[in-house]
Design a protein around this motif. Sequence first.
Motif, PDB file in Angstrom:
ATOM      1  N   GLY A  47       9.449 -12.876   2.793  1.00  0.00           N
ATOM      2  CA  GLY A  47      10.213 -11.852   2.102  1.00  0.00           C
ATOM      3  C   GLY A  47       9.684 -10.496   2.531  1.00  0.00           C
ATOM      4  N   TRP A  48      10.549  -9.645   3.068  1.00  0.00           N
ATOM      5  CA  TRP A  48      10.121  -8.309   3.500  1.00  0.00           C
ATOM      6  C   TRP A  48      10.442  -7.286   2.414  1.00  0.00           C
ATOM      7  CZ3 TRP A  48      12.826 -11.318   7.307  1.00  0.00           C
ATOM      8  CH2 TRP A  48      12.022 -11.750   8.371  1.00  0.00           C
ATOM      9  N   TYR A  49       9.444  -6.488   2.088  1.00  0.00           N
ATOM     10  CA  TYR A  49       9.580  -5.488   1.038  1.00  0.00           C
ATOM     11  C   TYR A  49       9.176  -4.113   1.561  1.00  0.00           C
ATOM     12  CZ  TYR A  49      10.209  -9.020  -2.623  1.00  0.00           C
ATOM     13  OH  TYR A  49      10.693 -10.047  -3.409  1.00  0.00           O
ATOM     14  N   GLY A  50       9.458  -3.096   0.738  1.00  0.00           N
ATOM     15  CA  GLY A  50       9.000  -1.740   0.981  1.00  0.00           C
ATOM     16  C   GLY A  50       8.500  -1.165  -0.333  1.00  0.00           C
ATOM     17  N   GLY A  51       8.573   0.163  -0.488  1.00  0.00           N
ATOM     18  CA  GLY A  51       9.385   1.112   0.236  1.00  0.00           C
ATOM     19  C   GLY A  51      10.749   0.572   0.639  1.00  0.00           C
ATOM     20  N   GLU A  52      11.234   1.178   1.678  1.00  0.00           N
ATOM     21  CA  GLU A  52      12.481   0.728   2.282  1.00  0.00           C
ATOM     22  C   GLU A  52      12.149   0.003   3.577  1.00  0.00           C
ATOM     23  OE1 GLU A  52      15.598  -0.618   3.662  1.00  0.00           O
ATOM     24  OE2 GLU A  52      15.625   0.178   1.630  1.00  0.00           O
ATOM     25  N   PRO A  53      12.216  -1.325   3.588  1.00  0.00           N
ATOM     26  CA  PRO A  53      11.756  -2.100   4.748  1.00  0.00           C
ATOM     27  C   PRO A  53      12.516  -1.813   6.033  1.00  0.00           C
ATOM     28  CG  PRO A  53      12.850  -3.505   3.123  1.00  0.00           C
ATOM     29  CD  PRO A  53      12.639  -2.189   2.470  1.00  0.00           C
ATOM     30  N   LEU A  54      13.783  -1.399   5.946  1.00  0.00           N
ATOM     31  CA  LEU A  54      14.543  -1.154   7.176  1.00  0.00           C
ATOM     32  C   LEU A  54      13.984   0.011   7.978  1.00  0.00           C
ATOM     33  CD1 LEU A  54      18.237  -1.782   6.042  1.00  0.00           C
ATOM     34  CD2 LEU A  54      16.660  -3.319   7.223  1.00  0.00           C
ATOM     35  N   LEU A  55      13.108   0.815   7.365  1.00  0.00           N
ATOM     36  CA  LEU A  55      12.442   1.890   8.106  1.00  0.00           C
ATOM     37  C   LEU A  55      11.470   1.320   9.143  1.00  0.00           C
ATOM     38  CD1 LEU A  55      11.669   4.394   5.182  1.00  0.00           C
ATOM     39  CD2 LEU A  55      13.353   4.693   7.021  1.00  0.00           C
ATOM     40  N   ASN A  56      11.096   0.064   8.979  1.00  0.00           N
ATOM     41  CA  ASN A  56      10.185  -0.577   9.931  1.00  0.00           C
ATOM     42  C   ASN A  56      10.841  -1.834  10.501  1.00  0.00           C
ATOM     43  OD1 ASN A  56       7.882  -0.967  11.446  1.00  0.00           O
ATOM     44  ND2 ASN A  56       6.536  -1.397   9.705  1.00  0.00           N
ATOM     45  N   PHE A  57      12.078  -1.669  10.909  1.00  0.00           N
ATOM     46  CA  PHE A  57      12.876  -2.795  11.404  1.00  0.00           C
ATOM     47  C   PHE A  57      12.225  -3.462  12.610  1.00  0.00           C
ATOM     48  CE2 PHE A  57      16.529  -4.221  14.151  1.00  0.00           C
ATOM     49  CZ  PHE A  57      16.827  -5.352  13.403  1.00  0.00           C
ATOM     50  N   ASP A  58      11.576  -2.697  13.453  1.00  0.00           N
ATOM     51  CA  ASP A  58      10.943  -3.263  14.650  1.00  0.00           C
ATOM     52  C   ASP A  58       9.912  -4.329  14.272  1.00  0.00           C
ATOM     53  OD1 ASP A  58      10.498  -3.257  17.573  1.00  0.00           O
ATOM     54  OD2 ASP A  58       8.517  -2.504  17.030  1.00  0.00           O
ATOM     55  N   VAL A  59       9.088  -4.048  13.262  1.00  0.00           N
ATOM     56  CA  VAL A  59       8.079  -5.025  12.836  1.00  0.00           C
ATOM     57  C   VAL A  59       8.739  -6.204  12.118  1.00  0.00           C
ATOM     58  CG1 VAL A  59       6.153  -5.408  11.244  1.00  0.00           C
ATOM     59  CG2 VAL A  59       6.103  -3.469  12.806  1.00  0.00           C
ATOM     60  N   ILE A  60       9.837  -5.954  11.420  1.00  0.00           N
ATOM     61  CA  ILE A  60      10.568  -7.063  10.796  1.00  0.00           C
ATOM     62  C   ILE A  60      11.007  -8.057  11.875  1.00  0.00           C
ATOM     63  CG2 ILE A  60      12.714  -7.695   9.610  1.00  0.00           C
ATOM     64  CD1 ILE A  60      12.446  -5.093   8.008  1.00  0.00           C
TER      65      ILE A  60
ATOM     66  N   ALA B  99       4.600   7.292 -10.237  1.00  0.00           N
ATOM     67  CA  ALA B  99       3.137   7.180 -10.269  1.00  0.00           C
ATOM     68  C   ALA B  99       2.440   8.428  -9.752  1.00  0.00           C
ATOM     69  CB  ALA B  99       2.696   5.973  -9.450  1.00  0.00           C
ATOM     70  N   GLU B 100       1.357   8.775 -10.417  1.00  0.00           N
ATOM     71  CA  GLU B 100       0.489   9.866  -9.951  1.00  0.00           C
ATOM     72  C   GLU B 100      -0.743   9.303  -9.258  1.00  0.00           C
ATOM     73  OE1 GLU B 100      -0.391  12.314 -13.272  1.00  0.00           O
ATOM     74  OE2 GLU B 100       1.693  12.942 -13.593  1.00  0.00           O
ATOM     75  N   THR B 101      -1.083   8.055  -9.579  1.00  0.00           N
ATOM     76  CA  THR B 101      -2.210   7.380  -8.939  1.00  0.00           C
ATOM     77  C   THR B 101      -1.753   6.009  -8.473  1.00  0.00           C
ATOM     78  OG1 THR B 101      -2.965   6.428 -11.037  1.00  0.00           O
ATOM     79  CG2 THR B 101      -3.883   8.571 -10.407  1.00  0.00           C
ATOM     80  N   GLY B 102      -2.615   5.333  -7.707  1.00  0.00           N
ATOM     81  CA  GLY B 102      -2.295   3.981  -7.251  1.00  0.00           C
ATOM     82  C   GLY B 102      -1.208   3.991  -6.196  1.00  0.00           C
ATOM     83  N   ARG B 103      -0.376   2.991  -6.229  1.00  0.00           N
ATOM     84  CA  ARG B 103       0.671   2.811  -5.227  1.00  0.00           C
ATOM     85  C   ARG B 103       1.765   3.858  -5.413  1.00  0.00           C
ATOM     86  NH1 ARG B 103       4.544   2.465  -2.302  1.00  0.00           N
ATOM     87  NH2 ARG B 103       5.471   0.573  -1.421  1.00  0.00           N
ATOM     88  N   THR B 104       1.969   4.705  -4.411  1.00  0.00           N
ATOM     89  CA  THR B 104       3.012   5.726  -4.418  1.00  0.00           C
ATOM     90  C   THR B 104       3.781   5.634  -3.107  1.00  0.00           C
ATOM     91  OG1 THR B 104       1.511   7.377  -3.461  1.00  0.00           O
ATOM     92  CG2 THR B 104       1.637   7.276  -5.872  1.00  0.00           C
ATOM     93  N   HIS B 105       4.752   6.524  -2.918  1.00  0.00           N
ATOM     94  CA  HIS B 105       5.452   6.587  -1.639  1.00  0.00           C
ATOM     95  C   HIS B 105       4.551   7.299  -0.634  1.00  0.00           C
ATOM     96  CE1 HIS B 105       9.106   5.084  -3.363  1.00  0.00           C
ATOM     97  NE2 HIS B 105       9.214   6.092  -4.206  1.00  0.00           N
ATOM     98  N   THR B 106       4.212   6.600   0.445  1.00  0.00           N
ATOM     99  CA  THR B 106       3.377   7.189   1.496  1.00  0.00           C
ATOM    100  C   THR B 106       4.010   6.890   2.853  1.00  0.00           C
ATOM    101  OG1 THR B 106       1.973   5.274   2.041  1.00  0.00           O
ATOM    102  CG2 THR B 106       1.376   6.557   0.072  1.00  0.00           C
TER     103      THR B 106
END
Length: 541
Positions: free
Chosen positions: A181-194, A130-137
């Motif tokens: 259901g936990w999603y990402g991106g890669e959800p394990l990058l935010n394991f603390d919040v999981i 994607a160039e617009t909308g939801r991208t990796h941030t």
Amino acid sequence: MKISYDFQNYPLIKVFNNGKGRIIYDAKSDFAFFVSEKEFGFLKIILENDTVPEVFESNQDFLKFQKAIERIKSCGVFVRGPAKNIGPRDLEEIKKLVEYYKENIVIRKFNIEVTEDCTFRCKYCPNTLAETGRTHTKKYISEETANKAIDFYFDTYAKQLRKLSKEKQKELLTLNAPGIGWYGGEPLLNFDVIKKSHKYFLRKNWDEFDADRSTFVFGLTTNLGYISLEMIDYFVENNVMLYVSIDGPEEEHNKNRVYKDGKGTFNSVYKNILKIKSLHPEYYGSKVFIISVNTKNLDNLKCEEFFSKSNQSANEIAGYKSRIVSDYSERGKIIPDAKEKIINLNEVKEESLRYFNEKLESLSDKDFEALEKDDFLPEFFQGLNSFLKIKYDKPYGCNNIHSIGTCPMGFDNLMVGADGNFHMCHKTDGSLPIGNTDTGLDYEKIAVSYFKFNETLSNDNCKNCWAVRLCKACAAVKLNDGNFINASKDECNFIRKSSEYLFNKFIMLQNYENLMKFFEEKEKFNTDIGVIDINNFINKE
């Protein structure tokens, strides 16, 4: 778009051959019935002629069949021409529908996007392309925002539970287990919040409804490029299901699933899969699922061979709960590569249907308990549940199709993004938020969104399509940069072709009474889109 019809003046009728006669399906009434070959000949005469040919005026078999068809016609079956309308078209009517959903629909799926960040840059991922909308941030959901989303989910679910007796509360909680259901991106990058959101979810006042927290369902979709022992232990201790993406053997997987620098990810993923299996084999066999994505640059035979039990490499990872195979998605398209998929389906459908029938035959003598233990069956029956809603008696139809063509936005399936915005589904491109964790759902915006979505159904192609009720082009799939798009000619053709293919599978399944009963039992609350209306639940005997 030129379409060939089984009956020229009845575009929403489709005829199937089940080997013993014909199955006639009428999409306007969503009704199907069986006729013999002789009766099918009679039906063609009745539908294709305004008056009965003289030669049949004294044919008693014909006259008897004609009377039966007239009775069916009086119930709204065999209404000539295209559908007049599909779904509600008046905004005020839609607002009333949204209000009804607000008061009566039970949330089935609740998802938290814990981050938009990802360690991979998969070549088919919409967020990579994607160039617009939801991208990796670098957006990560905060603990506070996740908790607010959980509060909203709990309050919404609890509101419906309070309408029920204790007995029916238990029944609903069994049918529709609470969870995340936990999603990402890669959800394990935010394991603390999981971890924290999981614990917060469990602390909600489920005791009011005598809910058994051990039955709650938690799942996480991960690329598994990295996972620590702490993470593994936490997921095992708390029965969190892991959905792990791996597309095939190393040379195939690495064609698309790569790191930011373009290097393949297979070795990391494979190593981590084996780590989980070796540490916790029982968990691996009951809670770990493999997800594979089909793309046109993969060698599908190599991928299937990799996952077959006769392959030594696959044997190392064998023993997971089951494998889910899906096609990749592309923004701005409802069915990517639709033309190629039509060609592929035409090439394999006869052999595939033959294999399906042989497999049914091999399963036909198994009892319910044996079928329950067969982990292959969910994949084997995939896509057939929507046919369970078709009526086979007491038909009712008219020239309008009262189908909304999508699940109740924000009421049946709810996704909270990393920024705290609510979305209708985890499949959207994130361009149409329908509320947020601070103010709740925006019901006016949801109504307008329904109105815009329904506009995509108000065209001659949909009104003349026998597969209109089976179409999987829902609101989430049609959403592109804040607007809903129409399917292309090739996409519509593929939807019809695939619907016909699946319908033929379902007809075959109906020939095996024990398998059909098993399938109906497993899928009885998941027909079509599986929406749970609390009133139907209250009134259920």
